[in-house]
Scaffold this motif. Structure first.
Motif, short mmCIF file in Angstrom:
data_model
loop_
_atom_site.label_atom_id
_atom_site.label_comp_id
_atom_site.label_asym_id
_atom_site.label_seq_id
_atom_site.Cartn_x
_atom_site.Cartn_y
_atom_site.Cartn_z
N PHE A 1 0.10 0.49 -1.26
CA PHE A 1 0.37 0.35 -2.70
C PHE A 1 1.62 -0.51 -2.91
CE2 PHE A 1 3.43 2.26 -5.72
CZ PHE A 1 2.86 1.89 -6.91
N THR A 2 2.67 -0.16 -2.17
CA THR A 2 3.94 -0.87 -2.33
C THR A 2 3.78 -2.36 -2.04
OG1 THR A 2 4.93 1.15 -1.51
CG2 THR A 2 6.37 -0.75 -1.71
N PHE A 3 3.06 -2.65 -0.96
CA PHE A 3 2.86 -4.05 -0.61
C PHE A 3 2.05 -4.78 -1.68
CE2 PHE A 3 0.39 -7.46 1.27
CZ PHE A 3 1.38 -8.22 1.85
N CYS A 4 1.00 -4.13 -2.17
CA CYS A 4 0.12 -4.78 -3.15
C CYS A 4 0.85 -5.06 -4.46
CB CYS A 4 -1.12 -3.94 -3.41
SG CYS A 4 -2.26 -3.93 -2.02
N VAL A 5 1.75 -4.16 -4.85
CA VAL A 5 2.53 -4.41 -6.06
C VAL A 5 3.38 -5.66 -5.84
CG1 VAL A 5 4.31 -3.52 -7.59
CG2 VAL A 5 2.57 -1.99 -6.73
N GLY A 6 3.93 -5.78 -4.64
CA GLY A 6 4.72 -6.97 -4.33
C GLY A 6 3.88 -8.23 -4.41
N MET B 1 -5.86 -3.49 -6.49
CA MET B 1 -5.71 -2.84 -5.18
C MET B 1 -4.61 -1.79 -5.22
SD MET B 1 -6.38 -5.60 -2.19
CE MET B 1 -5.05 -6.70 -2.50
N SER B 2 -3.50 -2.09 -5.89
CA SER B 2 -2.42 -1.08 -5.91
C SER B 2 -2.84 0.12 -6.73
CB SER B 2 -1.09 -1.67 -6.39
OG SER B 2 -1.28 -2.60 -7.38
N THR B 3 -3.53 -0.11 -7.84
CA THR B 3 -3.99 1.04 -8.63
C THR B 3 -4.95 1.90 -7.81
OG1 THR B 3 -3.82 -0.36 -10.56
CG2 THR B 3 -5.01 1.70 -10.83
N TRP C 1 6.26 5.56 -15.53
CA TRP C 1 6.62 4.16 -15.80
C TRP C 1 5.74 3.22 -14.99
CZ3 TRP C 1 9.80 1.52 -19.00
CH2 TRP C 1 10.72 2.26 -19.76
N ASP C 2 5.56 3.58 -13.73
CA ASP C 2 4.80 2.69 -12.85
C ASP C 2 3.36 2.55 -13.34
OD1 ASP C 2 5.46 1.04 -10.81
OD2 ASP C 2 4.70 2.34 -9.23
N VAL C 3 2.77 3.67 -13.73
CA VAL C 3 1.39 3.62 -14.22
C VAL C 3 1.32 2.70 -15.45
CG1 VAL C 3 -0.43 4.98 -15.32
CG2 VAL C 3 0.75 5.87 -13.31
N TYR D 1 0.58 -4.94 -16.75
CA TYR D 1 0.54 -6.21 -16.03
C TYR D 1 -0.91 -6.65 -15.79
CZ TYR D 1 2.19 -9.76 -12.71
OH TYR D 1 2.47 -10.95 -12.08
N LEU D 2 -1.75 -5.67 -15.49
CA LEU D 2 -3.17 -5.97 -15.29
C LEU D 2 -3.76 -6.54 -16.58
CD1 LEU D 2 -5.71 -5.84 -13.54
CD2 LEU D 2 -6.06 -3.51 -14.34
N LEU D 3 -3.48 -5.89 -17.70
CA LEU D 3 -4.04 -6.34 -18.98
C LEU D 3 -3.53 -7.74 -19.33
CD1 LEU D 3 -3.95 -3.06 -21.10
CD2 LEU D 3 -5.92 -4.17 -20.03
N ILE D 4 -2.24 -7.95 -19.14
CA ILE D 4 -1.66 -9.27 -19.48
C ILE D 4 -2.36 -10.36 -18.68
CG2 ILE D 4 0.42 -10.69 -19.25
CD1 ILE D 4 2.04 -8.13 -19.78
#
Lengths: 325, 427, 200
Positions: free
Chosen positions: B83-88, B125-127, B159-161, B167-170
Motif C-alpha cells: 500500500f505504502t509503495f503504491c501511494v508513492g 492498487m493502494s485502495t 484522512w488517508d481514505v 485523488y482517484l476522483l481528480i
C-alpha cells in the motif's frame, strides 16, 4: 508481447476513426469478434464468481441484522436489547451455551485505576489464565490480555525482558512485570481508529464495539503497550468452558476479524466486583479501585508508594500503575 | 484470436450519434478489448493472476486472517507495505504534471496524461491493498462518511481514505475528460480540467504526506516516529513514480508505436537524480541518528540491518534494497541514462525494486520488530499474502493497460492527423 | 496493634469508627440497606484454630488420629534456645525452619502450646495470628491494610458487596515465610514467537 499484431489492431481501429470513432460492437452485433468478446466476458465473470466463491459462506455467518447494525452509541435501548438477544442466540447456536449478555453502564463519579506491586509479582502467570477463562478467549492459542515480562534486575529496559521464560519463578536476578491495557487517559488507539469503534468511557475504560470494528489493526500499531489483540480466526471455546456472564463491550465471544482488548472486566467491575486477574493472583500483587475516591486503596498506594507508569514519556497518561515495596 | 485481428472495424455511425458519454464509454470498452495476439495473451495472464489473487482473498475472508503470517506482534505485513509503495507511485505521477503545467514544458504536456493514468492505477492498487488488509471487509461501509461513522479529523487513516479517494476522483476526471473531448473531436476547455490539474499537484503531495503521518504519528513505534518520514516518502515517491513512468513509456513505444519525444524522459531523469539524492541523504541521516544514539530507539534499525538476538529475517531484504538503490542511483547519474537504452531501464528497475523494499519490508515490518514490549517475532509473508498482492498488481496492470490503450489510440499521430486538435496543443 | 485496630484500618472508607468485624471464619453479610452509606465489610480469612499434629494412628472409623500440641508439650520443659529444626532432639526435626533467628518460643507460648504469644508476653489465639506477624512486619502490615499486600476476592466497591482478604499464613508458611517458588503453568502460545530463546 507481439508488437506487430498490436500495431495492426491499432491501425485497424484508426482506419475506422477517420470519419469519427467507431462503435465496433454496436455496429457489428453479429461479428465473430464481438461474439468472442462476449464469450470471453462471460467466461471471465464465471471464473471470477468461482474465484470468490469462498465468500458465499459469509451470509451464513453474518446475518442481515448484523450487517446493518449501527454503532453502539447510536443504538436505542430497545435496539440494544434486540442486538443482545440476537448475540445470545448466535452464541447458543455456535458454541452450544446459554449465555446472558449485559451492558452495565459506567458508575457515575468512578474512575478506575489499577496498580501492580512489582516486589510481589513472581511471574507465575495465574492472572493470564484467569483472564483467558473469564474473558472467553480463544483456547487454541491460550489467548490472554496480559503478558508477563521477566525483567533483569537493575534495568527497566524491556529489551532485557522476555515473556517466554519457562522455569520456576521467581529467579534470583529477575523481577516480573505484567503488562495489559493501561486504560490511558490519552489513548493513542482511540485516536487511531478510523471508524470510532473504540473509545474511552467515563470511568476510564477503553472499550471496543466488536460489531463496529472493521479490523484494520491501526489501533494495534498505535498501542505502545501491546495491549490489543486481533481475532485472526474465530475463537474456539468448549461449551462447558464458556463464561455465560458476558458483557457487550467486554467478554462476550468476539467475532473473527475484529480487535479486542482488556476492559478491566467491566462486566464485573461495574457491578462492584474485582477483576478476574486480581482475584486469581496468588501473590496479592494486584490492586484495583476508584481513583476518584480519596480513601481508596489505590489512592493510598499513589500517595505512599513510589509509583511509575510505563512509557510515561509518550504522554498516554495510563490509569495503570506500577510500584515497588 | 489472430483471426479477430483481421476483422476490420468500420464506422457506420454519424458523428452526431456518438456524442454522448455512455457511447464514449461503450466505445472505450470496445477499444480496450481489441488487440493483437500479444495483447490478448497479456490481458489473459493478468486476468488469471487477478483471479488467483481474488480467490486467495476470498479464502482469507472466509477462513480468517490466520491464513496470513501476520500476528499480534507484526500486525501489518505485505499488504500495508505494498500500500505504502503504491501511494508513492501514485504521488510520483505528479512529477510529470508539475513540469507540464507549472513550467509549461511543451513536450511534457504531450505525455502528462500517462502520469495521470499511472496515478489512477496506483491509487486503485493502494485502495485494494487496504481493503484486503481489513479483517471485516463486509463492514467497509462504516468508513463511508454520513452512512458510517468516521473518526475525522483525528484519525490519520480516515484522512488517508479521504485523500486517496479524492485523488482517484481528480485523476479519473482529468483523464476521462481529456479522453472524452479528444474522442468527440473537441478542444478541451481548460476551465474544466486545469483547476483540477493544479488541485492534483497539491493533492499528490498530500496523499503521501498523510500516508507518512499514518506511521510517524505513532509515538509507540520509535522506528516510524520521525519527522523525516514524510519528506523521505515524498523523495522516494518522486523516484519510483517517474522511474515507473519511464518504463511505461518504453513499453508503449515498443507495443503501440506511441512514441513520446525524448524530452520528458530526460526531465524525469533529472528529477530522479535530485529526488534520489535527497532520499539517500535523508536515509543516511536517519540511519546515523538511529545507530549513533543507539539504545531502544535503534532496536528496530539494529534488527533490520544487522539482526538482533539471533534473528536475521530482514537483513537480506534491506541490504538488497541498499545495493539496488545505490547502484540504480549511480546508473541514473551516468550520462548514458539520458539516452534511450538498457542503462536507463536497468536504473529504473533497480530503483523501483529498491524503493519497494525500503518502503515496505524495510520500513513497515521493522516498525513492529521488536514489538512494543521488545519481543522479537519475525514475519515473512504467507503464500496467500503473495497471491493476493500479485493479484492486486495484476489488476493494477490490467487497468493501466486499458487506460494506456485508450490514450495511445486517441493520442497517436494517426489520430492527430484527423480533424481534431489534441488537448496538449490546446494550451 | 490490636487485632481490632488492625482490622478497623482497612474497613470501609468513611466508616472508620465501625466496630471490629466478625471473629467468625464466615464472612458476615449485613443486609444491604437503602442508605447508600451503609457498607459491606472487609473480612479477613482466619485460621480455624490451633494446629493439630498427626499421630500416624487411625481410629476405628479409619480417621487419622491427631493430637493437640499441648498433649506432648505439657510433659516436656520448654527450651528458649531452640532456633532451628536441628536444635530439636526429638519430633519436628524434619520441618524446615527459615524465619530469621527468632527462637520457637518467641511466638509459641510456653505456658500453653495451643496458643501464641505476643512480644509483651500476652497470650494470643492461633486465629489471631496476623496480630503476631504484624508486631515485626509493620511495613507489610501497613501495606496489607491498604490493599497493597495480600490477595483478596469479592468487591472493590463495598457499597455493593463484601471483600474477603487472605491472612498472612494463607500465603506464608510461618516457619519458612518466604513465598514459595512456583512453576508457571499457563502461557499464551504466540505464533512465531521463539520460545526456545528464553534468555535475551
Amino acid at each position: 508481447m507481439t508488437v506487430d499484431n498490436a500495431d495492426d489492431s491499432s491501425r485497424d481501429e484508426r482506419a475506422g476513426t477517420s470519419s469519427g470513432p467507431t462503435l465496433p460492437i454496436l455496429n457489428q452485433p453479429s461479428s465473430r469478434r464481438t461474439a468472442l468478446k462476449a464469450a470471453g466476458a462471460a467466461l471471465g465473470l464465471a471464473a471470477f464468481g468461482k474465484a470468490v466463491s469462498p465468500l458465499w459462506s459469509i451470509p451464513e455467518n453474518v446475518s442481515v441484522d448484523e450487517f446493518l447494525q449501527q454503532h453502539y452509541k447510536e443504538l436505542t435501548d430497545d435496539e440494544k436489547r434486540r442486538v443482545f438477544e440476537r448475540l445470545e442466540a448466535e452464541t447458543q447456536r455456535q458454541y452450544g451455551k446459554d449465555v446472558t449478555i449485559s451492558d452495565p453502564p459506567p458508575i457515575p463519579g468512578v474512575r478506575f485505576g489499577y496498580a501492580i506491586n512489582l516486589s510481589k509479582c513472581n511471574g507465575n502467570g495465574a492472572c493470564m489464565e484467569a483472564c483467558n477463562q473469564e474473558n472467553n478467549h480463544h483456547r487454541g492459542v491460550d489467548q490472554s490480555y496480559i503478558r508477563v515480562l521477566e525483567m533483569t534486575k537493575g534495568s527497566m529496559d524491556m529489551e532485557h525482558g522476555t515473556t517466554s521464560y519457562d522455569h520456576s519463578v521467581p529467579q534470583e536476578d529477575k523481577f516480573y512485570m505484567p503488562v495489559q491495557c493501561q486504560q490511558c487517559e490519552n489513548p493513542p488507539c482511540v485516536t487511531a481508529c478510523p471508524v470510532e469503534a473504540t473509545w474511552r468511557e467515563d470511568d476510564g475504560i477503553v472499550v471496543v464495539d466488536y460489531n463496529w470494528c472493521i479490523g484494520c489493526r491501526y489501533c494495534e500499531a498505535a498501542c505502545p503497550y501491546h495491549a490489543r489483540r486481533f481475532n485472526w480466526e474465530p475463537p474456539e471455546i468448549p461449551a462447558d468452558e464458556v463464561n455465560p456472564d458476558q458483557g457487550y463491550l467486554s467478554n462476550r465471544i468476539r467475532p473473527q476479524g475484529t480487535m479486542e482488548k482488556c476492559h478491566f472486566c467491566l462486566h464485573r467491575t461495574r457491578e462492584g466486583r474485582l477483576p478476574a486477574c486480581l482475584e486469581a493472583c496468588p501473590t496479592g500483587a494486584r490492586l484495583f479501585g476508584d481513583l476518584n475516591d480519596p480513601d481508596s486503596d489505590i489512592n493510598w498506594v499513589l500517595q505512599n508508594k513510589r509509583v511509575f507508569v510505563l512509557k510515561e514519556e509518550l504522554g498516554t497518561q495510563p490509569n495503570f500503575f506500577y510500584f515497588f515495596d | 484470436m489472430p483471426s479477430m485481428t483481421a476483422q476490420k472495424q468500420t464506422s457506420l455511425a454519424s458523428p452526431d450519434a456518438i456524442r454522448s458519454y455512455p457511447r464514449f464509454l461503450w466505445w472505450g470498452l470496445g477499444e480496450a478489448t481489441n488487440g493483437g495476439l500479444g495483447f490478448y495473451v497479456w490481458m489473459f495472464v493478468l486476468t488469471a493472476i487477478s483471479l488467483v489473487g481474488a480467490n486467495a482473498w476470498a479464502h482469507q475472508v472466509a477462513e480468517g486472517m490466520i491464513v496470513t503470517n501476520m500476528t499480534d506482534h507484526v500486525s501489518w505485513g505485505l499488504y500495508i507495505a505494498n500500500f505504502t509503495f503504491c501511494v508513492g507511485l501514485a504521488a510520483g505521477g505528479v512529477m510529470m504534471v508539475i513540469p507540464a503545467y507549472l513550467y509549461d514544458d511543451e513536450e511534457m504536456h504531450k505525455v502528462v496524461i500517462i502520469g495521470e493514468a499511472v496515478a489512477i492505477a496506483a491509487i486503485v492498487m493502494s485502495t485494494l491493498s487496504v481493503v484486503v488488509d481489513l479483517g471485516r471487509p463486509d463492514r467497509f461501509w462504516h468508513l463511508i462518511p454520513l452512512i458510517g461513522r468516521v473518526n475525522w479529523p483525528v484519525s490519520m487513516l480516515t484522512w488517508d481514505v479521504i485523500v486517496l479517494n479524492g485523488y482517484l476522483l481528480i485523476n479519473l476526471h482529468i483523464v476521462g475528460y481529456l479522453l472524452y473531448m479528444r474522442y468527440l473531436g473537441r478542444k478541451p476547455n481548460p476551465k474544466w480540467y486545469v483547476p483540477f490539474v493544479f488541485l492534483s499537484i497539491i493533492w499528490a503531495i498530500s496523499i503521501h504526506t498523510v500516508t507518512a503521518f499514518l506511521y510517524c504519528g505513532l509515538g509507540g513505534r520509535p522506528f516510524w516516529n520521525t519527522a523525516l518520514l514524510a519528506p523521505r516518502f515524498l523523495a522516494s515517491a518522486f523516484v519510483s513514480g517517474p522511474a515507473f513512468i519511464i518504463l511505461v513509456m518504453r513499453i508503449l513505444r515498443l507495443t503501440t508505436g506511441y512514441a513520446a519525444p525524448p524530452g520528458p524522459a530526460r526531465t524525469l531523469i533529472q528529477i530522479i537524480r535530485v529526488a534520489m539524492t535527497i532520499n539517500l541523504v535523508m536515509l543516511a541521516s536517519e540511519i546515523f541518528t538511529l545507530f549513533y544514539t543507539g539504545g531502544a530507539h535503534g532496536a528496530s534499525a539494529q534488527y533490520l540491518y544487522f539482526g538482533s538476538h539471533g534473528h536475521y529475517g530482514l537483513v537480506p531484504w534491506i541490504w538488497t534494497a541498499t545495493a539496488f538503490n545505490l547502484v540504480g542511483t549511480a546508473l541514473f547519474f551516468m550520462p548514458a541514462a539520458l539516452e534511450r537504452g538498457s542503462i536507463r531501464i536497468a536504473a529504473c528497475l533497480l530503483c523501483i525494486a529498491g524503493i519497494w523494499i525500503e518502503k515496505g519490508m524495510g520500513l513497515i515490518i521493522p516498525g513492529f520488530i521488536p514489538s512494543t514490549l521488545h519481543e522479537i517475532v519475525e514475519y515473512s509473508p504467507s503464500l496467500v499474502e503473495w497471491k493476493v498482492t500479485a493479484g492486486i498488481w495484476a489488476f493494477g496492470f490490467l487497468l493501466l493497460t486499458v487506460l494506456l490503450k485508450l490514450i495511445a489510440t486517441v493520442f497517436t499521430g494517426d489520430y492527430e492527423a484527423g480533424p481534431i486538435r489534441g488537448p496538449s496543443s490546446g494550451q | 496493634m490490636s487485632g481490632a485496630a488492625m482490622q478497623r484500618a482497612h474497613s470501609a472508607p468513611g466508616s472508620t469508627t465501625e466496630p471490629a468485624p466478625a471473629r467468625d471464619r464466615e464472612v458476615e453479610l449485613p443486609a444491604r440497606s437503602a442508605d447508600s452509606r451503609e457498607k459491606f465489610t472487609v473480612s479477613i480469612r482466619r485460621p480455624s484454630g490451633p494446629p493439630r499434629v498427626a499421630t500416624g494412628l487411625t481410629d476405628l472409623q479409619g480417621n487419622a488420629v491427631t493430637a493437640a500440641c499441648s498433649t506432648c508439650h505439657t510433659t516436656r520443659p520448654p527450651d528458649h534456645e531452640n532456633r532451628r529444626a536441628t536444635d530439636l532432639d526429638d519430633f519436628h526435626s524434619g520441618m524446615s525452619f527459615s524465619h530469621g533467628t527468632v527462637s520457637c518460643l518467641a511466638c509459641h507460648d510456653e505456658r500453653n502450646y495451643d496458643a501464641l504469644k505476643l512480644a509483651d508476653g500476652r497470650r494470643l489465639a492461633f486465629t489471631d495470628v496476623m496480630t503476631l506477624c504484624g508486631q515485626c512486619h509493620g511495613p507489610q502490615m501497613n501495606a496489607y491494610n491498604h490493599g497493597a499486600h495480600g490477595g483478596m476476592t469479592g468487591y472493590w466497591d463495598l457499597s455493593r458487596g463484601p471483600r474477603v482478604k487472605n491472612n498472612c499464613i494463607d500465603c506464608h508458611d510461618p516457619h519458612a515465610p518466604q513465598f514459595p517458588k512456583m512453576q508457571p503453568t499457563f502461557k499464551p502460545r504466540d505464533r512465531f514467537l521463539d520460545h526456545t530463546r528464553t534468555e535475551h
